[in-house]
Design a protein around this motif. Structure first.
Motif, PDB file in Angstrom:
ATOM      1  N   ALA A  89       0.898  -1.226  -0.023  1.00 40.68           N
ATOM      2  CA  ALA A  89       0.111  -0.064   0.058  1.00 40.68           C
ATOM      3  C   ALA A  89       0.841   1.085  -0.046  1.00 40.68           C
ATOM      4  N   PRO A  90       0.422   2.339  -0.705  1.00 45.21           N
ATOM      5  CA  PRO A  90       1.296   3.305  -0.643  1.00 45.21           C
ATOM      6  C   PRO A  90       1.967   3.886   0.862  1.00 45.21           C
ATOM      7  N   TYR A  91       1.032   3.861   1.607  1.00 44.25           N
ATOM      8  CA  TYR A  91       1.297   4.102   3.307  1.00 44.25           C
ATOM      9  C   TYR A  91       1.598   3.156   3.975  1.00 44.25           C
ATOM     10  N   GLY A  92       1.887   1.983   3.246  1.00 40.62           N
ATOM     11  CA  GLY A  92       2.046   0.612   4.084  1.00 40.62           C
ATOM     12  C   GLY A  92       3.609   0.676   4.722  1.00 40.62           C
ATOM     13  N   VAL A  93       3.742  -0.509   5.482  1.00 45.20           N
ATOM     14  CA  VAL A  93       5.120  -0.689   5.942  1.00 45.20           C
ATOM     15  C   VAL A  93       6.195  -0.249   5.013  1.00 45.20           C
ATOM     16  N   GLY A  94       7.205   0.570   5.597  1.00 48.86           N
ATOM     17  CA  GLY A  94       8.306   0.987   4.830  1.00 48.86           C
ATOM     18  C   GLY A  94       8.022   2.178   4.240  1.00 48.86           C
ATOM     19  N   ALA A  95       7.089   2.735   4.193  1.00 50.31           N
ATOM     20  CA  ALA A  95       6.777   4.046   3.437  1.00 50.31           C
ATOM     21  C   ALA A  95       7.411   4.972   4.174  1.00 50.31           C
ATOM     22  N   VAL A  96       7.740   6.007   3.560  1.00 49.07           N
ATOM     23  CA  VAL A  96       8.316   7.363   4.062  1.00 49.07           C
ATOM     24  C   VAL A  96       7.770   8.444   3.876  1.00 49.07           C
ATOM     25  N   ARG A  97       7.572   9.241   4.598  1.00 47.38           N
ATOM     26  CA  ARG A  97       6.844  10.633   4.348  1.00 47.38           C
ATOM     27  C   ARG A  97       7.555  11.628   4.899  1.00 47.38           C
ATOM     28  N   SER A  98       7.149  12.679   4.483  1.00 46.71           N
ATOM     29  CA  SER A  98       7.985  13.975   4.799  1.00 46.71           C
ATOM     30  C   SER A  98       6.773  15.083   5.078  1.00 46.71           C
ATOM     31  N   HIS A  99       6.878  15.599   6.193  1.00 50.11           N
ATOM     32  CA  HIS A  99       5.995  16.400   6.554  1.00 50.11           C
ATOM     33  C   HIS A  99       6.633  17.987   7.235  1.00 50.11           C
ATOM     34  N   LEU A 100       5.934  19.010   6.489  1.00 48.98           N
ATOM     35  CA  LEU A 100       6.385  20.345   7.165  1.00 48.98           C
ATOM     36  C   LEU A 100       5.338  20.722   7.856  1.00 48.98           C
ATOM     37  N   TRP A 101       5.283  20.619   9.285  1.00 41.89           N
ATOM     38  CA  TRP A 101       4.072  21.442   9.989  1.00 41.89           C
ATOM     39  C   TRP A 101       4.783  22.808  10.465  1.00 41.89           C
ATOM     40  N   VAL A 102       3.802  23.683  11.036  1.00 34.10           N
ATOM     41  CA  VAL A 102       4.334  24.944  11.463  1.00 34.10           C
ATOM     42  C   VAL A 102       5.122  24.717  12.633  1.00 34.10           C
ATOM     43  N   ARG A 123       9.044   7.055   8.863  1.00 32.67           N
ATOM     44  CA  ARG A 123       8.803   6.022   8.309  1.00 32.67           C
ATOM     45  C   ARG A 123       7.625   4.829   9.013  1.00 32.67           C
ATOM     46  N   ILE A 124       7.016   4.399   8.225  1.00 32.48           N
ATOM     47  CA  ILE A 124       6.127   3.690   8.662  1.00 32.48           C
ATOM     48  C   ILE A 124       6.382   2.222   9.065  1.00 32.48           C
ATOM     49  N   THR A 125       6.293   1.647  10.238  1.00 30.08           N
ATOM     50  CA  THR A 125       6.864   0.526  10.962  1.00 30.08           C
ATOM     51  C   THR A 125       5.533  -0.516  11.142  1.00 30.08           C
ATOM     52  N   ARG A 126       4.475  -0.021  11.186  1.00 30.72           N
ATOM     53  CA  ARG A 126       3.231  -1.098  10.966  1.00 30.72           C
ATOM     54  C   ARG A 126       2.056  -0.462  10.365  1.00 30.72           C
ATOM     55  N   TYR A 127       1.387  -1.313   9.691  1.00 30.35           N
ATOM     56  CA  TYR A 127       0.068  -0.733   8.923  1.00 30.35           C
ATOM     57  C   TYR A 127      -0.888  -2.192   8.830  1.00 30.35           C
ATOM     58  N   GLU A 128      -1.842  -1.744   9.661  1.00 32.48           N
ATOM     59  CA  GLU A 128      -3.112  -2.632   9.784  1.00 32.48           C
ATOM     60  C   GLU A 128      -4.288  -2.363   9.716  1.00 32.48           C
ATOM     61  N   PRO A 129      -4.827  -2.200   8.374  1.00 34.73           N
ATOM     62  CA  PRO A 129      -6.069  -1.153   7.982  1.00 34.73           C
ATOM     63  C   PRO A 129      -7.215  -2.228   8.476  1.00 34.73           C
ATOM     64  N   PRO A 130      -8.345  -1.615   9.044  1.00 34.97           N
ATOM     65  CA  PRO A 130      -8.267  -0.243   9.444  1.00 34.97           C
ATOM     66  C   PRO A 130      -8.143   0.044  10.820  1.00 34.97           C
ATOM     67  N   TYR A 131      -7.329  -0.661  11.390  1.00 40.72           N
ATOM     68  CA  TYR A 131      -7.173  -0.435  13.055  1.00 40.72           C
ATOM     69  C   TYR A 131      -5.895   0.103  13.586  1.00 40.72           C
ATOM     70  N   ALA A 132      -4.828   0.304  12.803  1.00 37.98           N
ATOM     71  CA  ALA A 132      -3.477   0.828  13.496  1.00 37.98           C
ATOM     72  C   ALA A 132      -2.593   1.068  12.419  1.00 37.98           C
ATOM     73  N   THR A 133      -2.117   1.947  12.691  1.00 40.28           N
ATOM     74  CA  THR A 133      -0.683   2.438  11.887  1.00 40.28           C
ATOM     75  C   THR A 133       0.405   2.991  12.956  1.00 40.28           C
ATOM     76  N   GLU A 134       1.649   2.504  12.526  1.00 39.36           N
ATOM     77  CA  GLU A 134       2.670   3.387  13.467  1.00 39.36           C
ATOM     78  C   GLU A 134       3.914   3.710  12.820  1.00 39.36           C
ATOM     79  N   TYR A 135       4.421   4.568  13.095  1.00 35.05           N
ATOM     80  CA  TYR A 135       5.614   5.288  12.682  1.00 35.05           C
ATOM     81  C   TYR A 135       6.838   5.705  13.519  1.00 35.05           C
ATOM     82  N   VAL A 136       8.079   5.843  12.870  1.00 33.65           N
ATOM     83  CA  VAL A 136       8.855   6.577  13.833  1.00 33.65           C
ATOM     84  C   VAL A 136       9.493   7.706  12.915  1.00 33.65           C
ATOM     85  N   VAL A 137       9.935   9.029  13.828  1.00 29.84           N
ATOM     86  CA  VAL A 137      10.499  10.073  13.078  1.00 29.84           C
ATOM     87  C   VAL A 137      11.895   9.615  13.020  1.00 29.84           C
TER      88      VAL A 137
END
Length: 154
Positions: A45-58, A65-79
């Motif tokens: 899945a695009p945002y599944g395990v191993g996906a890397v996201r880049s966010h610019l927030w205020v 990096r996504i480390t867990r992806y269990e639709p539709p109940y859970a997702t985990e990530y590490v910065v």
């Protein structure tokens, strides 16, 4: 290390809430999020395990990096990297079906890595800013998912 948790019930089906929240480009509808992009697709899945996201927030820039992806109940990530620098042990979204829709519990565990005053800065500065940003994103998700009919929500 400080644990920060925000909860929100969104009056929409769990599948739709999970899809909206894991597609982080939606976050830019929030005034506190300036840019989000998917830097690398995940497994299965695009945002599944191993996906890397880049966010610019205020509040800063984050490479996650996504480390867990269990639709539709859970997702985990590490910065993996951030500016300003932070230590990050956990980012987790847990979703469950409740009578009024979907309960979202968003938890992160992090700290500002400054000797002697890091814990104080995390508690007094980072905690309120991070939880406000999470609440704002969940408010945005709620508006997006409850103001549009059916399949147009995602």
């Amino acid at each position: 290390m400080e644990t920060m948790t925000v909860e929100r019930v969104i009056d929409a089906p769990i599948d739709e809430v999970f899809a909206w929240l894991t597609t982080t480009t939606h976050y830019t509808a929030s005034p506190l999020v300036l840019r989000c992009r998917l830097a690398r697709r995940g497994e299965g899945a695009p945002y599944g395990v191993g996906a890397v996201r880049s966010h610019l927030w205020v509040i800063g820039w984050f490479r996650e990096r996504i480390t867990r992806y269990e639709p539709p109940y859970a997702t985990e990530y590490v910065v993996e990297r951030s500016l300003p620098p932070a230590r990050h042990e956990l980012g987790r979204m847990e979703l469950s079906e409740v009578a009024d829709g979907t309960l979202v519990r968003w938890t992160t565990r992090a700290e500002i890595p400054v000797p002697l005053v890091g814990a104080f800065l995390t508690r007094r500065l980072a905690r309120p800013v991070i939880t406000r940003t999470f609440r704002n994103i969940l408010d945005t998700a709620d508006r997006a998912l409850t103001q549009l009919p059916g399949p147009e929500r995602a």
